[in-house]
Design an enzyme around this catalytic site. Structure first.
Site, PDB file in Angstrom:
ATOM      1  N   ARG A  88       6.172  39.441   5.721  1.00 21.78           N
ATOM      2  CA  ARG A  88       4.777  39.040   5.984  1.00 21.78           C
ATOM      3  C   ARG A  88       3.837  40.021   5.305  1.00 21.78           C
ATOM      4  O   ARG A  88       2.832  39.639   4.714  1.00 21.78           O
ATOM      5  CB  ARG A  88       4.495  38.957   7.496  1.00 21.78           C
ATOM      6  CG  ARG A  88       3.011  38.846   7.815  1.00 21.78           C
ATOM      7  CD  ARG A  88       2.688  38.264   9.189  1.00 21.78           C
ATOM      8  NE  ARG A  88       3.537  38.730  10.264  1.00 21.78           N
ATOM      9  CZ  ARG A  88       3.489  39.950  10.814  1.00 21.78           C
ATOM     10  NH1 ARG A  88       2.610  40.852  10.380  1.00 21.78           N
ATOM     11  NH2 ARG A  88       4.305  40.287  11.791  1.00 21.78           N
ATOM     12  N   TYR A 144     -16.163  21.100  -0.385  1.00 18.58           N
ATOM     13  CA  TYR A 144     -14.980  20.329   0.012  1.00 18.58           C
ATOM     14  C   TYR A 144     -15.069  20.078   1.527  1.00 18.58           C
ATOM     15  O   TYR A 144     -15.396  20.995   2.297  1.00 18.58           O
ATOM     16  CB  TYR A 144     -13.720  21.128  -0.343  1.00 18.58           C
ATOM     17  CG  TYR A 144     -12.478  20.633   0.331  1.00 18.58           C
ATOM     18  CD1 TYR A 144     -12.018  19.339   0.121  1.00 18.58           C
ATOM     19  CD2 TYR A 144     -11.757  21.447   1.200  1.00 18.58           C
ATOM     20  CE1 TYR A 144     -10.885  18.878   0.751  1.00 18.58           C
ATOM     21  CE2 TYR A 144     -10.613  20.997   1.833  1.00 18.58           C
ATOM     22  CZ  TYR A 144     -10.184  19.707   1.612  1.00 18.58           C
ATOM     23  OH  TYR A 144      -9.064  19.258   2.241  1.00 18.58           O
ATOM     24  N   ASP A 188     -15.641  29.285  -4.666  1.00 16.00           N
ATOM     25  CA  ASP A 188     -14.395  28.525  -4.638  1.00 16.00           C
ATOM     26  C   ASP A 188     -14.198  27.978  -6.046  1.00 16.00           C
ATOM     27  O   ASP A 188     -14.933  27.088  -6.488  1.00 16.00           O
ATOM     28  CB  ASP A 188     -14.495  27.400  -3.596  1.00 16.00           C
ATOM     29  CG  ASP A 188     -13.219  26.579  -3.503  1.00 16.00           C
ATOM     30  OD1 ASP A 188     -12.471  26.515  -4.503  1.00 16.00           O
ATOM     31  OD2 ASP A 188     -12.974  25.990  -2.436  1.00 16.00           O
ATOM     32  N   LYS A 221      -3.956  23.082  -6.366  1.00 17.41           N
ATOM     33  CA  LYS A 221      -4.541  22.198  -7.393  1.00 17.41           C
ATOM     34  C   LYS A 221      -4.137  22.655  -8.801  1.00 17.41           C
ATOM     35  O   LYS A 221      -2.970  22.693  -9.104  1.00 17.41           O
ATOM     36  CB  LYS A 221      -6.053  22.158  -7.213  1.00 17.41           C
ATOM     37  CG  LYS A 221      -6.512  22.068  -5.763  1.00 17.41           C
ATOM     38  CD  LYS A 221      -6.041  20.797  -5.082  1.00 17.41           C
ATOM     39  CE  LYS A 221      -6.699  20.700  -3.731  1.00 17.41           C
ATOM     40  NZ  LYS A 221      -5.965  20.153  -2.655  1.00 17.41           N
TER      41      LYS A 221
HETATM   42  N1  PLP Z   1     -11.318  24.024  -1.942  1.00 17.28           N
HETATM   43  C1  PLP Z   1     -11.393  22.881  -2.661  1.00 17.28           C
HETATM   44  C2  PLP Z   1     -12.462  22.746  -3.696  1.00 17.28           C
HETATM   45  C3  PLP Z   1     -10.501  21.840  -2.423  1.00 17.28           C
HETATM   46  O1  PLP Z   1     -10.603  20.704  -3.115  1.00 17.28           O
HETATM   47  C4  PLP Z   1      -9.511  21.995  -1.414  1.00 17.28           C
HETATM   48  C5  PLP Z   1      -8.549  20.926  -1.104  1.00 17.28           C
HETATM   49  O2  PLP Z   1      -8.676  19.813  -1.538  1.00 17.28           O
HETATM   50  C6  PLP Z   1      -9.472  23.182  -0.704  1.00 17.28           C
HETATM   51  C7  PLP Z   1     -10.373  24.192  -0.988  1.00 17.28           C
HETATM   52  C8  PLP Z   1      -8.461  23.402   0.395  1.00 17.28           C
HETATM   53  O3  PLP Z   1      -7.234  23.709  -0.141  1.00 17.28           O
HETATM   54  P1  PLP Z   1      -5.831  23.445   0.598  1.00 17.28           P
HETATM   55  O4  PLP Z   1      -5.688  21.949   0.692  1.00 17.28           O
HETATM   56  O5  PLP Z   1      -4.839  24.092  -0.286  1.00 17.28           O
HETATM   57  O6  PLP Z   1      -5.912  24.067   1.933  1.00 17.28           O
END
Ligand code: PLP
Length: 379
Positions: free
Chosen positions: A46, A98, A170, A195
């Protein structure tokens, strides 16, 4: 070194035990210690695992940062970042984040005393208006999901730092190949590695990258204390994916542009959101701060019925949540990724029932265009 060289090599020296050129998947929970207080740098998985550490070094380098931490998902990464702050602190966040990030802020973290203002981060004046004496963080996405709005990262970082506020970006939609927020002044970059970084739709993960040593120490503490770490197999999959990030992103750029231009002139499409189109309101800003415009496009079909018809009729594009993989995914933000955003807010943002989002993959673009054409023809 160049981006691709770094992507292929940083953090990935041949395995010292065997010479294996690929970092092994250290599928182990613990590490045997030679004697009390004497170990090889790893004690418990961890806290640190060699496969995860390789990925963390690699992602930090690609984002131009000094420290990287990998988490179990993009949401776990964002959650860890937000726990650097405490009850009573205030965060300014983009109003079209998101949906899952909005949900985390609005329905989980608010309960622990963090305050949030959701504003249009494309308008500096709106950010400025929302700043309170207790504002500690500005959290943005650029391009935004799914409307593809662009925020001026350099300008927001300047504004934030004048008030001793930290700034997080992000960078999931763009990836470090298209833009590097830390170089423009951001304090943190957050990723859903699920992604583009992974790129093959075979793992969920997240990361935070930063430069400040004291904040990094605290984040590492949180990573270990709260424990939402990325496992070795998933770390390995991201390491594998990142090796081709530059090639993939170049092709996503090409295919995204062809698809956006095609949809833009299509009689069944009312509007296209893509920062690469000269009609996009922040096209010039996107050109300035991005290297290419990526593979994310949203377009307006006019009604839920029309959107449903397109989504039902596609044959090559797959109807699914997520994005950034080699294969083209198509989705309906209002009922899928952004269902947790209140209706009134969705309407204000333009996340209409007729809006369709495509994550354009790296297939032959003629095949993708033909698939969408036959689906749009059914409207
Ligand atoms: N940030 C963005 C721009 C996203 O599109 C997503 C998921 O679609 C996330 C964060 C969250 O990521 P995760 O699904 O890996 O938790």
């Amino acid at each position: 070194m160049g981006f691709s060289t770094d992507a292929i090599h940083v953090g990935q020296e041949p395995d010292p035990a065997t010479g294996a050129i690929i970092v092994p998947i250290y599928q182990t929970s613990t590490f045997v210690q030679e004697e009390l207080g004497k170990n090889k740098g790893f004690e418990y998985a961890r806290t640190a695992n060699p496969t995860r550490v390789a990925l963390e070094k690699n992602l930090a380098c690609l984002e131009g940062g000094r420290f990287g931490y990998a988490f179990a998902s993009g949401m776990a990464a964002t959650n860890a970042l937000l726990t650097l702050f405490k009850a009573g602190d205030h965060v300014i966040a983009g109003h079209d984040l998101y949906g899952g990030t909005f949900r985390l802020f609005d329905r989980v973290l608010k309960n622990f005393g963090l305050g949030f203002s959701f504003v249009n981060t494309c308008a500096l004046a709106e950010i400025e208006k929302a700043i309170h004496p207790n504002t500690r963080l500005i959290f943005i996405e650029t391009p935004t999901n799914p409307i593809m709005q662009i925020t001026d990262m350099e300008a927001v970082a300047k504004l934030a730092h004048q008030r001793e506020i930290l700034m997080a970006v992000d960078n999931t939609f763009a990836s470090p190949y298209l833009q590097r927020p830390l170089g423009l002044g951001a304090d943190f970059v957050v990723h859903s590695t699920t992604k583009y970084l992974n790129g093959h739709s075979d793992g969920v993960g997240g990361a935070v990258i930063l430069n400040d040593a004291a904040l990094a120490e605290r984040l590492k503490f949180i990573q270990n204390a709260a424990g939402a770490i990325l496992g070795p197999m998933d770390s390995w999959l991201v390491l594998r994916g990142v090796k081709t990030l530059a090639l993939r992103m170049a092709r996503h750029n090409e295919n995204g542009m062809v698809m956006a231009k095609h949809l833009d002139g299509h009689p069944k499409v009312k509007h296209v959101n893509y920062p690469g189109l000269s009609s996009h309101p922040q096209h010039e800003l996107a050109r300035k701060q991005m290297r290419g415009f990526g593979g994310m496009i949203s377009f307006e079909t006019g009604s839920l019925e029309n959107a449903r018809t397109v989504l039902k009729s596609v044959r090559l594009c797959s109807l699914a949540e997520s994005l950034g993989g080699v294969e083209t995914l198509i989705s309906h933000p209002a009922t899928m990724t952004h269902a947790s955003v209140p209706l009134e807010q969705r309407q204000r943002l333009g996340i209409t029932d007729g809006l369709v989002r495509i994550s354009v993959g790296i297939e032959d673009v003629e095949d993708l265009v033909a698939d969408l054409d036959q689906a749009l023809a059914k409207i």
